[in-house]
Motif scaffolding. Structure first.
Motif, PDB file in Angstrom:
ATOM      1  N   THR A 116      -2.110   6.140   3.695  1.00 27.46           N
ATOM      2  CA  THR A 116      -0.935   6.420   2.875  1.00 27.46           C
ATOM      3  C   THR A 116      -0.796   7.914   2.568  1.00 27.46           C
ATOM      4  O   THR A 116       0.320   8.426   2.461  1.00 27.46           O
ATOM      5  CB  THR A 116      -0.981   5.612   1.562  1.00 27.46           C
ATOM      6  N   SER A 117      -1.897   8.620   2.448  1.00 29.88           N
ATOM      7  CA  SER A 117      -1.790  10.054   2.162  1.00 29.88           C
ATOM      8  C   SER A 117      -1.155  10.807   3.322  1.00 29.88           C
ATOM      9  O   SER A 117      -0.541  11.858   3.133  1.00 29.88           O
ATOM     10  CB  SER A 117      -3.177  10.637   1.860  1.00 29.88           C
TER      11      SER A 117
ATOM     12  N   ALA B 187      -6.189   4.637   1.478  1.00 33.89           N
ATOM     13  CA  ALA B 187      -5.738   5.946   0.978  1.00 33.89           C
ATOM     14  C   ALA B 187      -5.545   6.963   2.094  1.00 33.89           C
ATOM     15  O   ALA B 187      -4.625   7.786   2.053  1.00 33.89           O
ATOM     16  CB  ALA B 187      -6.727   6.471  -0.063  1.00 33.89           C
TER      17      ALA B 187
ATOM     18  N   GLU C 206       5.211   9.146  -1.169  1.00 37.86           N
ATOM     19  CA  GLU C 206       4.806   9.050  -2.568  1.00 37.86           C
ATOM     20  C   GLU C 206       3.954   7.804  -2.761  1.00 37.86           C
ATOM     21  O   GLU C 206       3.967   6.889  -1.951  1.00 37.86           O
ATOM     22  CB  GLU C 206       6.034   9.005  -3.481  1.00 37.86           C
ATOM     23  N   SER C 207       3.199   7.763  -3.841  1.00 37.47           N
ATOM     24  CA  SER C 207       2.320   6.622  -4.108  1.00 37.47           C
ATOM     25  C   SER C 207       3.131   5.448  -4.662  1.00 37.47           C
ATOM     26  O   SER C 207       4.271   5.609  -5.095  1.00 37.47           O
ATOM     27  CB  SER C 207       1.225   7.020  -5.101  1.00 37.47           C
ATOM     28  N   VAL C 208       2.518   4.274  -4.673  1.00 36.29           N
ATOM     29  CA  VAL C 208       3.176   3.077  -5.187  1.00 36.29           C
ATOM     30  C   VAL C 208       3.421   3.249  -6.686  1.00 36.29           C
ATOM     31  O   VAL C 208       2.515   3.597  -7.442  1.00 36.29           O
ATOM     32  CB  VAL C 208       2.313   1.827  -4.928  1.00 36.29           C
TER      33      VAL C 208
ATOM     34  N   ARG D  12      -5.403  -0.385  -1.888  1.00 35.29           N
ATOM     35  CA  ARG D  12      -4.762   0.935  -1.845  1.00 35.29           C
ATOM     36  C   ARG D  12      -5.806   2.045  -1.748  1.00 35.29           C
ATOM     37  O   ARG D  12      -5.564   3.057  -1.075  1.00 35.29           O
ATOM     38  CB  ARG D  12      -3.875   1.111  -3.084  1.00 35.29           C
ATOM     39  N   HIS D  13      -6.937   1.834  -2.374  1.00 28.49           N
ATOM     40  CA  HIS D  13      -8.024   2.812  -2.258  1.00 28.49           C
ATOM     41  C   HIS D  13      -8.559   2.829  -0.818  1.00 28.49           C
ATOM     42  O   HIS D  13      -8.775   3.904  -0.240  1.00 28.49           O
ATOM     43  CB  HIS D  13      -9.144   2.484  -3.238  1.00 28.49           C
TER      44      HIS D  13
ATOM     45  N   ILE E 278       0.827  -1.206   0.000  1.00 30.43           N
ATOM     46  CA  ILE E 278       0.000   0.000   0.000  1.00 30.43           C
ATOM     47  C   ILE E 278       0.865   1.262   0.000  1.00 30.43           C
ATOM     48  O   ILE E 278       0.358   2.372   0.130  1.00 30.43           O
ATOM     49  CB  ILE E 278      -1.006   0.026   1.178  1.00 30.43           C
ATOM     50  N   GLY E 279       2.205   1.064  -0.106  1.00 32.02           N
ATOM     51  CA  GLY E 279       3.090   2.210  -0.280  1.00 32.02           C
ATOM     52  C   GLY E 279       3.823   2.661   0.958  1.00 32.02           C
ATOM     53  O   GLY E 279       4.478   3.702   0.930  1.00 32.02           O
TER      54      GLY E 279
ATOM     55  N   GLU F 264      -5.311  -2.564  -6.153  1.00 31.62           N
ATOM     56  CA  GLU F 264      -5.945  -1.267  -6.391  1.00 31.62           C
ATOM     57  C   GLU F 264      -7.043  -1.011  -5.362  1.00 31.62           C
ATOM     58  O   GLU F 264      -7.168   0.093  -4.819  1.00 31.62           O
ATOM     59  CB  GLU F 264      -6.537  -1.231  -7.813  1.00 31.62           C
TER      60      GLU F 264
END
Length: 900
Positions: free
Chosen positions: A569-570, A566, A575-577, A562-563, A425-426, A559
């Motif tokens: 991770t934000s 979000a 940075e994003s994956v 990761r959504h 997820i980054g 996907e």
């Protein structure tokens, strides 16, 4: 915020806990947190550990310290419990050599938060959680009740079945029931109830310790499996008498291993009046008792009293980390499939890179992956877990999902499921740890632990994280090149990840992970996103690069996750994956300021890569082109050292052309020059790759056939002859090196050492060579194995080396050894840093002989490699050492620019 990292502990998983604690210590964001290492010993003492001991290979390398060890005939390394019953004063004296004892009430003034990297009983069972709550200290992970539940496999199974959730059928067998029953009748009953195969487990252990799979209705094998789970062992007189003196020592060493054996202390038979703490006294007792009786039964004093017996599930095995999202709801990360070459995902397969493969997400239709995630989230809620947990399970061919053995603390090695899935997820390890600390504070506050105080801490941490995101400090960009295509590629990835993590938690450097693949004629470089860098091993990374190169879209489940993640991770990820990006050396030079080569053997240590980097003007670590091209070749290195008057083993190259021309003559000539046993190994590989002690013609033939083979696959009969381990790699070469076996040769003292060094640039442009105190390497087999060098808790390295018991004499010998290593570095024009392996003989006259084995111009930089033990003694943290190496490379590059 002061983060107390609790690691070690009394459990059988203490070595993995020790390695995980070091990972947390290294990866904590230094701009947000101050790390406080709290080592827990096997008596449960809290120790504020001096930082340098964090970088030892195993707990036994520093604790108990050498000064506390009793005289020992066999010199086996032991844990603190093998010293017997110790008074408070004796324990304090031992603790004082590695740090300072902490009373529980002192913790309040020392730390703001406890990060628990402990495993098993006294770590995951609610005990330490209760102690911390008593003192009002917030901690990571689940609270008291879910922790107590999470350690007990029998309680878990009972609840899962009561709720009607799919789980293998099971029975519980007590030690008393087993002792009173006929094994054949008991096995027949279990076979009728559960079928075959049967899975037998120690119900309060992790890391696959105490687990067996019984595939046939054999009462003797059944009894052995039950004893394994109870941490008992029955030994017969016949078994003992078949073992020679050295074999008995090896047997005792294996038996007393806390992971694979039963551990110490033990009682014999049912006599609990006499407890045997040390391997030496146990060996003496066995010699005595087995002359008088036909068998003895050894029982660990802390063994289990129950065995969990489960029906075997045939299916695809997976593991899934579940975390709480920002609102406290469970969020399952992408489940990982475990692809094994053996039937059981054991301790060795879990923690040694390259033995198993972890595929994330599991290769299934999206709907099936989503079903796994939903069931994991449901079980997380049902058991009341908090912050995070790891849930394991199987998917059968009929599509049924069986969840098994939830863990409230996951292993925290750099490429564990814990960090591996978070990277998807980054989140890199540093960011994930920050998120878990924040989530743990929120969980403790929800549970009512000092809500006002913790609310203030949460606000402060949120503000600091937000400020960190908006920092714009320029940092030196360093490409960390890892991987390669040799048999050392997996260890190279471990080294590269460690360098990446050390640099990423600093304020000075911004590391850029780069994977090298291809061939010696065509290097291919790819910048890696963090989720690809944290794949299990080099082959998994290469496969993922090829997957992206084939134009595949990101997996739809990734996907979706990761959504869902979000909001996490934000806040925490910079940075994003991304996807792997191929680039040339010229493009690399535009992207970064310097390079750290984390490759081993060819390519990397041979000078060819260094030539490419010099061509594009990039400074790099380690020796230059000419020196590297010499040290990669063990034959040429030995020749140069011998010409300079230094001692090396007698040696020669054995070529495939000679072998093919006249095989019998080839063997006879080697046997005439080198009496058995002798050493055979590749001339340009390291990491113990294919280093073998050959004892007879059959082994020489097997070695030659394997190294000169045409096909990639191993020759099974030759591999059996050389006793190659599971998934042990054996390179193909046109020549190999043969050396005389270096022996004691009548010396008073004889040991194998490995010594590190660091070069410094002088103001006049010259260089000084700093040689560190060498480590003594103890091999349990014929040569040091891959596991002993790199598997957490496996190797035995004592730093500084024990040249003599008297301090003054030890230092005299050490100084002479260092002078020889210094001379080696001068002869070979070594720059930056290096590791030199050697044997040392100390004669009765006091004369010191140093016989050089090999020189590594880019030594392994895995988290527990012994070069970090040595630099710690000299006052360098691992980061300091890496920083000095990079600074030297920069100064050399500037010097080259001035010349040009």
């Amino acid at each position: 915020m002061r983060i107390g990292i609790f690691f070690g502990g009394p459990s059988r998983e203490r070595e993995i806990s020790f390695a995980g604690g070091r990972t947390v210590y290294d990866n904590l964001d230094k701009s947000l947190f101050q790390a406080v290492p709290v080592f827990v010993d096997s008596h449960g003492n809290f120790i504020l550990l001096d930082w340098q001991y964090l970088y030892k290979g195993t707990i036994r390398d520093f604790y108990p310290p050498v000064s506390a060890l009793p005289d020992s005939e066999h010199k086996l390394q032991v844990y603190l419990e093998s010293l017997g019953e110790l008074s408070q004063a004796e324990q304090d004296r031992i603790i004082g050599e590695v740090g300072r004892r902490l009373r529980p009430d002192e913790l309040v003034g020392l730390i703001d938060f406890a990060f628990l990297a402990l495993h098993g009983p006294a770590g995951e069972d609610g005990a330490i959680q209760g102690l911390l709550e008593w003192y009002g200290i917030p901690y990571s992970g689940s609270g008291i009740l879910p922790s107590a539940f999470g350690i007990d496999k029998i309680a878990q199974k009972t609840l899962i079945h009561a709720l009607g959730l799919p789980s293998p059928a099971f029975r519980v067998l007590t030690a008393d029931e087993f002792d009173a029953a006929d094994p054949a009748a008991l096995l027949a009953y279990l076979q009728k109830e559960l079928g075959l195969p049967l899975v037998l487990k120690a119900p309060r252990q992790g890391s696959s310790i105490g687990v067996s799979i019984l595939r046939e209705a054999d009462p003797a094998k059944f009894a052995t499996a039950v004893e394994r789970s109870l941490f008992r062992r029955t030994l017969t007189k016949d078994e003992w008498q078949r073992l020679g003196p050295q074999d008995r020592v090896a047997w005792a060493q294996h038996l007393t291993d806390i992971r694979d054996g039963i551990g110490l202390p033990v009682i014999l038979d049912s006599d609990d009046e006499k407890v045997y703490y040390h391997p030496d006294e146990l060996l003496r007792a066995l010699d005595q008792k087995l002359t008088l009786q036909d068998a003895v039964r050894l029982t660990n004093t802390q063994g289990e009293q129950q065995v969990l017996v489960e029906a075997f599930v045939q299916g695809r095995e997976f593991s899934c980390i579940v975390v709480e999202d920002v609102d406290g709801r469970p969020l399952a990360l992408p489940p990982t499939e475990i692809v094994k070459g053996e039937e059981m995902f054991d301790y060795r397969s879990k923690y040694l890179p390259g033995l198993s493969r972890k595929i994330t997400p599991i290769d299934l239709p999206e709907a099936d992956i989503q079903r796994i995630r939903e069931q994991c989230e449901q079980l997380f809620r049902t058991f009341g877990f908090q912050v995070y947990a790891r849930l394991d399970g199987f998917l059968t061919s009929s599509g049924e999902i069986f969840l098994n053995d939830p863990n409230t603390t996951s292993g925290m090695l750099p490429a564990s499921f814990f960090f591996h899935q978070a990277a998807e997820i980054g989140l890199n390890p540093s960011q994930f740890l920050t998120y878990l600390i924040r989530t743990s504070l929120a969980a403790r506050r929800r549970a009512g632990l000092q809500p006002v105080k913790l609310g203030r801490k949460l606000r402060q941490l949120d503000e600091a994280v937000a400020g960190r995101q908006h920092e714009q400090k320029p940092r030196t960009k360093v490409a960390v090149i890892m991987g390669g295509y040799s048999s050392e590629r997996h260890i190279s990835v471990e080294s590269g990840r460690n360098i990446y993590e050390k640099l990423s938690s600093s304020a000075k450097y911004q590391p850029v992970p780069v994977f090298l693949s291809g061939s010696s004629e065509n290097y291919q470089l790819h910048v890696l996103p963090v989720n690809v860098m944290l794949k299990d091993n080099a082959d998994d990374i290469r496969d993922k690069i090829e997957h992206y190169g084939a134009g595949h879209d990101p997996h739809p489940v990734l996907e979706r996750i990761r959504h869902e993640a979000a909001q996490i991770t934000s806040t925490y990820a910079a940075e994003s994956v991304a996807v792997p990006e191929k680039l040339t050396f010229e493009q690399l030079a535009e992207r970064v300021d310097a390079v750290f080569i984390a490759l081993h053997g060819r390519p990397g240590e041979d000078g060819a890569l260094q030539q490419q980097l010099e061509r594009v003007g990039l400074p790099y670590n380690g020796s230059g082109v000419q020196s590297s091209s010499i040290t990669i070749n063990k034959f040429e290195t030995n020749k140069r050292l011998r010409d300079a008057g230094l001692r090396v083993a007698d040696h020669r190259l054995a070529a495939r052309l000679e072998w093919e021309a006249d095989t019998e003559r080839f063997y006879q000539e080697l046997e005439a020059q080198f009496p058995y046993p002798f050493i055979a190994k590749p001339a340009d590989d390291g990491c113990s790759s294919a280093v073998k002690k050959l004892k007879n013609r059959a082994e020489l033939e097997a070695f030659s056939r394997l190294i000169f083979r045409d096909q990639e696959e191993l020759l099974e009969d030759a591999a059996r002859t050389l006793s190659l381990g599971f998934k042990e790699e054996f390179p193909r070469k046109e020549v190999f090196l043969v050396e005389t076996l270096i022996s004691r040769d009548g010396a008073r003292h004889f040991l194998e050492i490995t010594g590190g060094l660091l070069t410094h640039r002088r103001p006049d442009g010259g260089r000084d060579i700093e040689v560190f105190e060498a480590s003594e390497a103890l091999a349990t087999g014929e040569v040091l194995s891959l596991e002993e060098k790199f598997l957490a808790g496996e190797g035995q390295n004592i730093t500084p080396a024990r040249y003599a018991p008297e301090p003054a004499e030890r230092q005299r010998i050490s100084d002479e050894v260092k002078q020889v290593l210094h001379r080696v570095a001068e002869v070979l024009n070594i720059e930056g840093y290096a590791r030199i392996d050697a044997f040392v003989r100390v004669r009765d006259t006091g004369a010191v002989e140093v016989i050089i084995i090999e020189v590594n111009s880019l030594p392994g930089m895995t988290p527990a490699t012994c070069i970090f033990h040595q630099t710690a003694l000299a006052g360098y943290t691992p980061y300091d050492f890496i920083d000095r190496i990079l600074e030297y490379g920069k100064s050399r590059s500037e010097k080259l620019e001035l010349r040009s």
